[in-house]
Write an enzyme that holds these catalytic residues in place. Structure first.
Site, mmCIF file in Angstrom:
data_model
loop_
_atom_site.group_PDB
_atom_site.id
_atom_site.type_symbol
_atom_site.label_atom_id
_atom_site.label_comp_id
_atom_site.label_asym_id
_atom_site.label_seq_id
_atom_site.Cartn_x
_atom_site.Cartn_y
_atom_site.Cartn_z
ATOM 1 N N GLU A 1 1.591 14.507 -11.082
ATOM 2 C CA GLU A 1 0.380 15.321 -10.980
ATOM 3 C C GLU A 1 -0.674 14.724 -11.913
ATOM 4 O O GLU A 1 -0.407 14.504 -13.094
ATOM 5 C CB GLU A 1 0.655 16.775 -11.371
ATOM 6 C CG GLU A 1 1.468 17.535 -10.332
ATOM 7 C CD GLU A 1 1.574 19.018 -10.634
ATOM 8 O OE1 GLU A 1 1.053 19.459 -11.681
ATOM 9 O OE2 GLU A 1 2.185 19.739 -9.832
ATOM 10 N N ASP B 1 -6.002 26.170 -18.176
ATOM 11 C CA ASP B 1 -5.374 25.193 -19.054
ATOM 12 C C ASP B 1 -5.262 25.722 -20.475
ATOM 13 O O ASP B 1 -6.210 26.283 -21.018
ATOM 14 C CB ASP B 1 -6.180 23.888 -19.083
ATOM 15 C CG ASP B 1 -6.208 23.187 -17.735
ATOM 16 O OD1 ASP B 1 -5.392 23.555 -16.871
ATOM 17 O OD2 ASP B 1 -7.036 22.278 -17.555
#
Length: 278
Positions: free
Chosen positions: A49, A60
């Site tokens: 990824e 995040d």
């Protein structure tokens, strides 16, 4: 069959679990990144990824958000990330690459242009954190027509209606978020993850991969016993924190630590297939 789908078929036949590292495009500097991807494959990555740097990464945690800041500071754009994938593809035509990011940069490029660029670069899957599955219809179809999978997140807090939409629209694999929070946070409840993964598997034939909170051999093995693969990001990219991305010696040392972690995780997952065969 997409490259992601065929990779999972091969892994299933080998009774192996997928090891999927996450790294941020252009971190710690753009010139090192393609080499980093190749090293990840050499150290056991089944697919990778690649994060697309974005200035407002709401899902995040601090480690990955800082990786994005470093990449942006080094001048890495979404188009640059695609060029890096294309360069990687010149030597590796097998390892699936999944782009993970946010819609805003895609909308600036334009959905059709983005899909075309992804296909040209050799991208295999797209995970847009802030794209609701109910609104992904034409984008998903366009990706499918170009032999790419659109991947969606499921989490412990996903509402039933959205869960059904994810299971309907998702391709390649289900990304199950093991924690209630941002990346790299909290601690794993492996019993709960096992229960959730089994429930998802009862509803779909797609492989289920688990990310968030996997940091070492013990957690990799505990989760890998139930999931089809594990996704590891913060435990890898944290090695690029607090170094000068232009210091070749520091970058090389950080990459050595990342590869040591990859070896640890790979061996942990492979021990599961040995024990199940034994």
């Amino acid at each position: 069959m997409t490259r992601i789908e065929s990779t999972f078929e091969i892994l299933k036949a080998q009774n192996k679990k997928a090891l999927i590292p996450y790294v941020m495009a252009g971190d710690p500097n753009p010139s090192n990144f393609v080499g980093l991807l190749h090293d990840l494959v050499k150290h056991g990555a089944d697919m990778i990824e690649v994060g697309l740097p974005f200035s407002d990464p709401m899902a995040d945690g601090p480690t990955v958000a800082l990786a994005g800041e470093r990449a942006l500071a080094a001048g890495t754009s979404t188009r640059d990330a695609l060029k890096m994938v294309a360069e990687f593809r010149q030597q590796d035509t097998q390892t699936p690459i999944i782009l993970m990011g946010y819609l805003n940069p895609v909308e600036i490029i334009g959905y059709d242009n983005f899909v075309a660029l992804c296909e040209q670069s050799g991208v295999d899957g797209i995970l847009m954190v802030d794209l609701p599955p109910a609104e992904a219809g034409s984008f998903t179809q366009h990706l499918t027509e170009h032999s790419m999978n659109e991947i969606f997140l499921l989490s412990p807090t996903t509402l039933p209606e959205r869960r059904e939409q994810v299971l309907t629209h998702c391709g390649g694999y289900i990304y199950y978020v093991s924690l209630k929070g941002v990346t790299g946070s909290a601690t794993l409840d492996t019993d709960d993850v096992a229960t959730q993964v089994q429930a998802i598997k009862a509803e779909t034939d797609l492989p289920v991969c688990v990310g968030f909170g996997i940091r070492d051999a013990a957690s990799a093995k505990a989760i890998g016993a139930h999931a089809d693969g594990i996704i590891v990001g913060s435990a890898l990219v944290q090695n690029f924190a607090d170094i000068d991305g232009n210091d070749a010696t520091a970058v090389a040392h950080a990459q050595q630590k990342i590869m040591a972690k990859m070896t640890e995780l790979r061996e942990a997952l492979d021990s599961l297939s040995v024990s199940s065969n034994g």
